[in-house]
Design an enzyme around this catalytic site. Structure first.
Site, PDB file in Angstrom:
ATOM      1  CG  ASP A  47      -2.028  -1.015   1.091  1.00  0.00           C
ATOM      2  OD1 ASP A  47      -2.752  -1.218   2.047  1.00  0.00           O
ATOM      3  OD2 ASP A  47      -2.115  -1.626   0.004  1.00  0.00           O
ATOM      4  CE1 TYR A  50      -3.423   2.755  -5.136  1.00  0.00           C
ATOM      5  CE2 TYR A  50      -2.516   1.506  -6.957  1.00  0.00           C
ATOM      6  CZ  TYR A  50      -3.528   2.276  -6.420  1.00  0.00           C
ATOM      7  OH  TYR A  50      -4.625   2.554  -7.170  1.00  0.00           O
ATOM      8  CG  ASP A  51      -1.522   4.709  -0.403  1.00  0.00           C
ATOM      9  OD1 ASP A  51      -1.659   4.368   0.774  1.00  0.00           O
ATOM     10  OD2 ASP A  51      -2.340   4.406  -1.306  1.00  0.00           O
ATOM     11  CB  SER A  96      -4.510 -22.708   5.419  1.00  0.00           C
ATOM     12  OG  SER A  96      -5.005 -22.414   6.693  1.00  0.00           O
ATOM     13  CG  LEU A  97      -0.591 -26.843   5.518  1.00  0.00           C
ATOM     14  CD1 LEU A  97       0.655 -27.025   4.662  1.00  0.00           C
ATOM     15  CD2 LEU A  97      -0.922 -28.143   6.243  1.00  0.00           C
ATOM     16  CD  GLU A 130       3.523 -33.725   0.261  1.00  0.00           C
ATOM     17  OE1 GLU A 130       3.343 -33.679  -0.954  1.00  0.00           O
ATOM     18  OE2 GLU A 130       2.729 -34.237   1.053  1.00  0.00           O
ATOM     19  CE  LYS A 132       3.078 -23.951   3.062  1.00  0.00           C
ATOM     20  NZ  LYS A 132       2.963 -22.825   2.132  1.00  0.00           N
ATOM     21  CG  ASP A 134       6.009 -19.692  -2.741  1.00  0.00           C
ATOM     22  OD1 ASP A 134       4.840 -19.564  -2.325  1.00  0.00           O
ATOM     23  OD2 ASP A 134       6.861 -18.784  -2.675  1.00  0.00           O
ATOM     24  NE  ARG A 153      -6.779 -22.705   1.268  1.00  0.00           N
ATOM     25  CZ  ARG A 153      -7.089 -21.725   2.105  1.00  0.00           C
ATOM     26  NH1 ARG A 153      -7.226 -20.510   1.639  1.00  0.00           N
ATOM     27  NH2 ARG A 153      -7.275 -21.946   3.378  1.00  0.00           N
ATOM     28  CD  GLU A 190       0.427 -25.076  -3.713  1.00  0.00           C
ATOM     29  OE1 GLU A 190      -0.501 -25.775  -3.240  1.00  0.00           O
ATOM     30  OE2 GLU A 190       0.683 -23.927  -3.311  1.00  0.00           O
ATOM     31  CE1 TYR A 242      -2.136 -29.985  -1.429  1.00  0.00           C
ATOM     32  CE2 TYR A 242      -0.230 -29.344  -2.749  1.00  0.00           C
ATOM     33  CZ  TYR A 242      -1.394 -29.030  -2.087  1.00  0.00           C
ATOM     34  OH  TYR A 242      -1.827 -27.738  -2.087  1.00  0.00           O
ATOM     35  CE  LYS A 330       5.290 -21.246   5.321  1.00  0.00           C
ATOM     36  NZ  LYS A 330       4.969 -19.893   5.690  1.00  0.00           N
ATOM     37  CB  CYS A 424      -6.600   9.185  17.881  1.00  0.00           C
ATOM     38  SG  CYS A 424      -7.046   8.580  16.240  1.00  0.00           S
ATOM     39  CB  CYS A 427     -10.358  11.542  15.512  1.00  0.00           C
ATOM     40  SG  CYS A 427     -10.197  10.560  17.004  1.00  0.00           S
ATOM     41  CB  CYS A 442      -8.421   6.083  18.910  1.00  0.00           C
ATOM     42  SG  CYS A 442      -9.658   7.330  18.554  1.00  0.00           S
ATOM     43  CB  CYS A 448     -12.088   7.897  15.495  1.00  0.00           C
ATOM     44  SG  CYS A 448     -10.515   7.567  14.702  1.00  0.00           S
TER      45      CYS A 448
HETATM   46  S1  IVH Z   1      -1.342 -29.908   2.174  1.00  0.00           S
HETATM   47  C1  IVH Z   1      -4.790 -29.941   4.754  1.00  0.00           C
HETATM   48  N1  IVH Z   1       0.932 -30.148   0.846  1.00  0.00           N
HETATM   49  O1  IVH Z   1       0.362 -24.633   1.350  1.00  0.00           O
HETATM   50  C2  IVH Z   1      -3.511 -29.761   4.058  1.00  0.00           C
HETATM   51  N2  IVH Z   1      -0.115 -28.028   0.957  1.00  0.00           N
HETATM   52  O2  IVH Z   1      -0.072 -23.145   3.767  1.00  0.00           O
HETATM   53  C3  IVH Z   1      -3.557 -28.680   3.078  1.00  0.00           C
HETATM   54  N3  IVH Z   1       1.061 -26.266  -0.231  1.00  0.00           N
HETATM   55  O3  IVH Z   1      -3.074 -24.097   0.875  1.00  0.00           O
HETATM   56  C4  IVH Z   1      -2.500 -28.587   2.153  1.00  0.00           C
HETATM   57  N4  IVH Z   1       2.708 -27.515  -0.983  1.00  0.00           N
HETATM   58  O4  IVH Z   1      -1.569 -24.286  -1.211  1.00  0.00           O
HETATM   59  C5  IVH Z   1      -0.057 -29.342   1.259  1.00  0.00           C
HETATM   60  N5  IVH Z   1       2.904 -30.484  -0.309  1.00  0.00           N
HETATM   61  C6  IVH Z   1       1.922 -29.679   0.083  1.00  0.00           C
HETATM   62  C7  IVH Z   1       1.897 -28.297  -0.245  1.00  0.00           C
HETATM   63  C8  IVH Z   1       0.859 -27.511   0.224  1.00  0.00           C
HETATM   64  C9  IVH Z   1       2.176 -26.295  -0.951  1.00  0.00           C
HETATM   65  C10 IVH Z   1       0.240 -25.056   0.024  1.00  0.00           C
HETATM   66  C11 IVH Z   1      -1.234 -25.224  -0.220  1.00  0.00           C
HETATM   67  C12 IVH Z   1      -1.900 -24.817   1.068  1.00  0.00           C
HETATM   68  C13 IVH Z   1      -0.828 -24.011   1.706  1.00  0.00           C
HETATM   69  C14 IVH Z   1      -0.987 -23.969   3.195  1.00  0.00           C
END
Ligand code: IVH
Length: 704
Positions: A47, A50-51, A96-97, A130, A132, A134, A153, A190, A242, A330, A424, A427, A442, A448
């Site tokens: 942002d 952009y701004d 998600s994870l 496995e 992750k 991107d 998703r 993915e 996966y 991570k 604040c 305001c 605030c 506000c």
């Molecule tokens: S499993 C219930 N496996 O990571 C498990 N996700 O942060 C759901 N992703 O939304 C996902 N590689 O888009 C799984 N080997 C992998 C993955 C993976 C990438 C992504 C996926 C998910 C996100 C969650």
């Protein structure tokens, strides 16, 4: 990326021809950012940057009014809403994870799962590890082995129908091969772009004077949402499979075996997926993948660990949107050095003053960062962060950039300690920090402007009313013009517009068509489920999960309002009931009652009630023998942990409570049950043994 404003020629020193060139470039650049933001839902800058671009554009136009272009960005509120892909509801949500950032976090993950499942210490827990990837996840539906539909998703519940775009994905089988193919199966995986394809795409874009993509994920995501599928095909998107969603037959056995099935059906499964018999083996594999990272032909940002046994996965279920059986470990964050230009203060919808570090733009892991999170006053003190400091910023995955530390030896002599404001900045009201709280707030409340706008923004956000075409910028503009002051005004906008002196269609940035689209989008949201409305109100401490709990407990809007009204009396049964809802703490209860007592809010609720069709809470379709029942667990359970018992009861639509009252339906008494079982007997509440409970719910073990 454009260079930081500080290095640009001051507007006052620009020659006419320089101004002309710059206005042209700004128009192109801003239009592209708008397109990413509004049509692709993939902001390609922050942002602040952009701004700054928009401010610069306005300043140049002010000095050279004769140079204002027909396509000037200041004439537009934003790009038109995303060219409509139809929505698809995921019958099984796409989760998600949760994250782990070190080995200890991984150990804690395993320990939690063991406790939940009440495993013997000698029982091994096998993991699948496995990379992750991107990229972005997608769900692909096969019926009788033929690909019929595919979706993004989205918010996990509802995604976009990108069936035809997905057909162009290189690794997507149009028809499954081999045997053992369920009649219906949604395969999840993915979508990503290989680095060499990404580099080639950017070379081509650069040659054509188009803006390059900051990373393969954005390029993949934009590619998938092309209206013209030939353009999607050009991105050369790929897929690693996966997981699964809806299936006609249950998937059993192990996750490792499932991956083998995927391969036999013709999917690509990541070659680095491996079964690890223990946490230590899993950590070894994590380090192998981390070492290999630089050689992989695609980007990864960690390693996903999944508990291999599918029956355990099902028992573990999910807490909110995060499965208890999987976690992302991570990789360490990427860091860079830059200068902190100043600390500014943002005011949130509940009045919280949040400090933000404004940075000299710097590339961190391929993305330009010009702002970082500072959390609160104490953090600034603890790290002694000051304007002008050289700092290390860090960015990990999608997390908002943070300031890791100050490079004190580079600090200039005249530097002054930062003083947190006591009023604040929006305001001028006094900002108070309550005892025990980290944040100053605030006290301006509804007066506000920042709070009012933030609250409206939250009201229309994706998980709340989700009104297409009514984003942050439009809300701000409508508020400033006095067209929308409170949520209910959104729903009278069209009616008022009919008799308005200056109708919307003639105003800056609005044409007949975009106005009609906006009104149509608003109209479709007049019908709203109770839980979404509660969440949309933006009450402190009330997120999506608590909103759902409230909707479930009170059923409809008027019952909820009656209950909150009665709960204003803190010694009332209504208040006790409220606090007794599992998952609603006293902070949330207080916030709810406070919100409800405030007169202005009562007016807002009346107006919303009049304008909307609020649908009562709908209990999940599959009713169970304990659906709607109030259960209290007490004593030690032997066949499952308390956490699993609770999660299972809730999955069967029962309410789990901590204390026994006349409203309790069953008390499940484990070993050495004490006073609660006694109280149940006194009140005439049915007491079940652990086995009786399991017998009662038996046959309803299908957990999702
Ligand atoms: S499993 C219930 N496996 O990571 C498990 N996700 O942060 C759901 N992703 O939304 C996902 N590689 O888009 C799984 N080997 C992998 C993955 C993976 C990438 C992504 C996926 C998910 C996100 C969650």
């Amino acid at each position: 990326m454009s260079s930081p404003p500080s290095r640009l020629t001051p507007v006052d020193d620009l020659s006419e021809s320089e101004a002309e060139t710059e206005l042209k470039n700004l128009a192109i650049e801003i239009a592209r950012y708008d397109q990413h933001y509004y049509q692709l839902s993939q902001p390609s800058t922050d942002d602040g940057t952009y701004d700054a671009l928009r401010r610069r554009n306005t300043a140049i136009e002010a000095r050279f009014p004769n140079l204002v272009r027909p396509d000037s960005p200041s004439d537009k509120v934003g790009a038109s809403p995303a060219a409509g892909f139809a929505k698809i509801r995921h019958s099984v949500p796409m989760l998600s994870l949760g994250n782990a950032f070190d080995d200890a976090g991984m150990a804690e993950f395993i320990a939690r799962a063991r406790r939940f499942l009440k495993l013997e210490e000698s029982e091994p827990v096998s993991l699948m590890a496995e990379p992750k990837i991107d990229g972005l996840s997608a769900s692909l539906r096969y019926e009788n082995g033929v690909y019929v539909r595919g979706a993004t998703r989205g918010d996990g519940e509802e995604g976009e129908d990108v069936t035809e775009n997905l057909r162009t994905v290189i690794d997507l089988p149009g028809e499954l091969q081999g045997g053992d193919i369920p009649e219906v199966i949604e395969v999840r995986g993915e979508i990503y772009m290989e680095l060499q394809d990404f580099a080639a795409l950017n070379r081509e874009r650069e040659a054509e004077g188009e803006k390059i993509f900051v990373n393969p994920r954005n390029a993949a995501s934009g590619g998938l949402r092309q209206i013209d599928t030939a353009l999607t095909a050009k991105r050369r998107l790929r897929l690693f499979a996966y997981g699964w969603g809806e299936t006609s037959e249950p998937i059993g056995g192990s996750y490792g075996d499932f991956l083998e099935h995927l391969k036999s059906w013709g999917f690509q499964v990541n070659p680095w997926a491996a079964r690890c018999k223990s946490l230590d083996a899993g950590l070894d594999h994590y380090r192998r993948i981390a070492a290999e990272r630089v050689n992989l032909p695609y980007e990864i940002d960690g390693v996903v660990f999944k508990i291999d046994r599918i029956d355990w996965q099902q028992r573990l279920g999910a807490a909110g949107r995060e499965p208890r059986w999987a976690i992302a470990y991570k990789f360490a964050a990427e860091q860079a050095e830059t200068v902190l230009e100043k600390i500014s203060i943002q005011v949130g919808r509940t009045g919280t003053l949040t400090p933000v570090a404004e940075l000299e733009p710097v590339a961190v892991g391929g993305v330009t960062v010009s702002r970082a999170q500072l959390h609160n006053e104490d953090e600034i003190k603890r790290k002694d962060i000051r304007a002008g400091d050289h700092v290390i910023v860090q960015r990990a995955g999608d997390v908002i950039p943070q300031i890791v530390r100050v490079l004190a030896d580079k600090r200039s002599a005249g530097s002054k300690e930062y003083v947190f404001p006591s009023t604040c900045p929006e305001c001028g009201s006094i900002a108070l920090r309550e005892s025990g709280e980290a944040a100053s707030r605030c006290t301006g409340g509804l007066t506000c402007p920042a709070q009012a706008i933030e609250r409206l923004r939250h009201f229309v956000s994706r998980d709340a009313f989700d009104i297409e075409g009514l984003g942050e910028r439009q809300i701000k503009a409508f508020w400033e013009e006095g067209l929308i002051n409170s949520p209910a005004d959104i729903f009278t906008l069209e009616e008022r517009d009919k008799s308005a002196e200056q109708p919307l269609a003639g105003r800056k940035g609005w044409q007949e068509k975009s106005v009609a689209n906006l009104f149509a989008a608003i109209a479709t949201r007049r019908e709203i489920p109770l839980e979404r409305l509660i969440y949309a109100l933006g009450i402190r401490h009330i997120g999506q999960t608590t909103a759902r709990l409230l909707a479930r407990r009170y059923g409809d809007f008027s019952a909820l309002r009656d209950a909150l009204g009665a709960a204003a009396q803190r010694d009332s049964e209504a208040y006790a009931d409220l606090v007794d809802i599992d998952g609603i703490g006293s902070a949330a209860a207080e916030a709810l009652v406070d919100f409800h007592t405030e007169e202005h809010n009562a007016e807002t609720l009346d107006a919303l009630d009049a304008a909307l069709d609020i649908t009562p809470f709908e209990a999940p379709a599959a009713t169970s023998p304990v659906s709607g029942k109030v259960i209290v667990f007490t004593g030690t359970l032997t066949q499952m942990s308390r956490a699993e018992a609770k999660a299972r009861a809730e999955a069967l639509d029962a309410k789990v409570s901590g204390s026994v009252s006349s409203k309790t339906d069953y008390v499940v008494a484990g070993e050495a049950a004490g006073s609660k079982a006694k109280k149940a007997a006194e009140l005439g509440v049915t007491v079940l043994s652990e086995q009786e409970w399991l017998d009662l719910i038996g046959g309803y073990t299908n957990l999702h």
